[in-house]
Design an enzyme around this catalytic site. Structure first.
Site, PDB file in Angstrom:
ATOM      1  N   LEU A  36       4.289  -8.242 -82.837  1.00  0.00           N
ATOM      2  CA  LEU A  36       5.372  -8.331 -81.864  1.00  0.00           C
ATOM      3  C   LEU A  36       5.644  -9.759 -81.429  1.00  0.00           C
ATOM      4  O   LEU A  36       6.761 -10.090 -81.047  1.00  0.00           O
ATOM      5  CB  LEU A  36       5.047  -7.474 -80.632  1.00  0.00           C
ATOM      6  N   GLY A  37       4.619 -10.608 -81.446  1.00  0.00           N
ATOM      7  CA  GLY A  37       4.832 -11.983 -81.019  1.00  0.00           C
ATOM      8  C   GLY A  37       3.520 -12.721 -80.851  1.00  0.00           C
ATOM      9  O   GLY A  37       2.435 -12.173 -81.078  1.00  0.00           O
ATOM     10  N   GLY A  39       1.510 -16.036 -78.398  1.00  0.00           N
ATOM     11  CA  GLY A  39       1.551 -16.839 -77.188  1.00  0.00           C
ATOM     12  C   GLY A  39       0.409 -17.827 -77.176  1.00  0.00           C
ATOM     13  O   GLY A  39      -0.341 -17.957 -78.155  1.00  0.00           O
ATOM     14  N   GLY A  40       0.268 -18.510 -76.070  1.00  0.00           N
ATOM     15  CA  GLY A  40      -0.752 -19.541 -75.971  1.00  0.00           C
ATOM     16  C   GLY A  40      -2.166 -19.008 -76.048  1.00  0.00           C
ATOM     17  O   GLY A  40      -3.085 -19.726 -76.459  1.00  0.00           O
ATOM     18  N   MET A  41      -2.350 -17.730 -75.652  1.00  0.00           N
ATOM     19  CA  MET A  41      -3.700 -17.173 -75.636  1.00  0.00           C
ATOM     20  C   MET A  41      -3.996 -16.268 -76.822  1.00  0.00           C
ATOM     21  O   MET A  41      -5.126 -15.830 -76.993  1.00  0.00           O
ATOM     22  CB  MET A  41      -3.949 -16.404 -74.343  1.00  0.00           C
ATOM     23  N   GLY A  42      -2.999 -15.962 -77.624  1.00  0.00           N
ATOM     24  CA  GLY A  42      -3.272 -15.079 -78.750  1.00  0.00           C
ATOM     25  C   GLY A  42      -2.022 -14.442 -79.299  1.00  0.00           C
ATOM     26  O   GLY A  42      -0.924 -14.995 -79.201  1.00  0.00           O
ATOM     27  N   VAL A  44       0.299 -10.651 -80.078  1.00  0.00           N
ATOM     28  CA  VAL A  44       0.620  -9.319 -79.575  1.00  0.00           C
ATOM     29  C   VAL A  44       1.070  -8.460 -80.753  1.00  0.00           C
ATOM     30  O   VAL A  44       1.926  -8.871 -81.542  1.00  0.00           O
ATOM     31  CB  VAL A  44       1.726  -9.363 -78.501  1.00  0.00           C
ATOM     32  N   LYS A  58      -2.481  -6.995 -76.839  1.00  0.00           N
ATOM     33  CA  LYS A  58      -2.644  -8.445 -76.750  1.00  0.00           C
ATOM     34  C   LYS A  58      -4.059  -8.782 -77.221  1.00  0.00           C
ATOM     35  O   LYS A  58      -5.044  -8.359 -76.614  1.00  0.00           O
ATOM     36  CB  LYS A  58      -2.434  -8.941 -75.328  1.00  0.00           C
ATOM     37  N   ASP A 152       4.261 -13.972 -61.898  1.00  0.00           N
ATOM     38  CA  ASP A 152       5.108 -14.518 -62.965  1.00  0.00           C
ATOM     39  C   ASP A 152       6.258 -13.568 -63.285  1.00  0.00           C
ATOM     40  O   ASP A 152       6.481 -13.197 -64.439  1.00  0.00           O
ATOM     41  CB  ASP A 152       4.270 -14.793 -64.218  1.00  0.00           C
TER      42      ASP A 152
END
Length: 305
Positions: A36-37, A39-42, A44, A58, A152
């Site tokens: 799905l995508g 990010g900075g931490m891993g 998805v 995630k 957020d």
């Protein structure tokens, strides 16, 4: 009635990407279907249970895996997310913060994010804005009732699902008395949607989520951000030092924004008062506005300042 499906055709949900060589085919009890995508931490992934329920997983990767403090905070975030249930949240399904590669799985919601929808079709009409704000307000009400703060709320964290908006990324929720730092040691939040006190480094409270809800409503109705700049530091300075300008907001939303976008967090309305103003039924309303706050919110859509 609020929460009816949007009147216009929404942008299609982003297409999941095929798995690449070396990516996991299963995570915990879930079969991994697609990506799905990232990010900075891993990463998805879209996964499914044996019974066919779809989940968004995630998977944490990167240098933070060797950081003991990261592990402690990730466990705390999983426990926090497990405390919240709402029809307007992508609720936690399962998690394993102790795995070599920690992960958490939430309900998968098919639909575009608010930012993707506006990029495709422009600002939302009045009915859809009010549906959106009411749904996100209900999600925040559930988070705050659990003694947590989201920290957020932004267009990329709201998915326009087939049965209404869903607030996602509960990985950033925190107890009201928790540290204000993220796993990487930076202040939590997205500068354009931070409350002034959040931008100056104060620990965010429920009132910071209320400010972000106002900023989100303004964006949904106009396609504009309250504060912009070429660098996050510039945006943070403007958020903390300047008054928000929303003169281009539709008239029906002005009084609502006047109440939510108050610099003093003590003077912002509670989620109970916000939900009442939006006509959301069956709310167990206790305290309404702080004693020093503005008068009760007018009904959304009434217009005027």
């Amino acid at each position: 009635m609020l929460h009816d499906p949007p009147a216009r055709s929404s942008a299609p949900a982003p297409e999941p990407a095929a798995l690449r060589p070396g990516e996991p085919r299963s995570i915990g009890p879930f079969r991994v279907r697609s990506r799905l995508g990232s990010g900075g931490m891993g990463d998805v992934y879209l996964g499914s249970t044996r019974k066919g329920q779809q989940v968004a997983i995630k998977l944490i990767r990167g240098a933070q895996l060797d950081d003991d403090e990261f592990r402690i905070r990730f466990r705390r975030e999983v426990r926090a997310a497990a405390k919240v249930r709402s029809r307007f949240i992508a609720n936690l399904v399962d998690a394993d913060p102790e795995a070599d590669l920690p992960w958490l799985a939430t309900e998968y919601v098919a639909g575009p994010t608010l930012s993707q929808e506006l990029a495709a079709n422009g600002p939302l009409p009045q009915a859809d804005v009010l549906n959106l704000v009411a749904g996100v307000a209900e999600a925040l009400h559930g988070i705050h009732r659990a003694g947590l703060v989201h920290r957020d709320v932004k267009p990329a964290n709201v998915i326009l699902g087939p049965d209404g908006p869903r607030l996602i990324d509960l990985g950033v929720v925190a107890a009201v008395d928790a540290t204000r730092l993220t796993l990487t040691g930076q202040a939590v939040g997205t500068p354009m949607y931070m409350a002034p006190e959040q931008a100056t480094g104060s620990r965010p409270t429920a009132a910071a989520d209320v400010w972000a809800l106002g900023a989100l409503a303004y964006y949904a109705a106009t396609g504009n951000h309250l504060f912009e700049g070429d660098h996050p530091a510039v945006v943070l300075y403007r958020v903390s030092a300047e008054d928000p300008s929303y003169a281009d907001s539709p008239e029906y939303l002005r009084a609502f924004l006047d109440a939510l976008l108050v610099k003093d967090p003590e003077r912002r309305p509670s989620l109970d008062a916000i939900l009442r103003s939006l006509g959301v039924p069956d709310q167990a309303v206790a305290a309404t506005l702080p004693a020093a706050g503005p008068p009760d919110l007018p009904s959304a859509g009434a217009g005027g300042r």
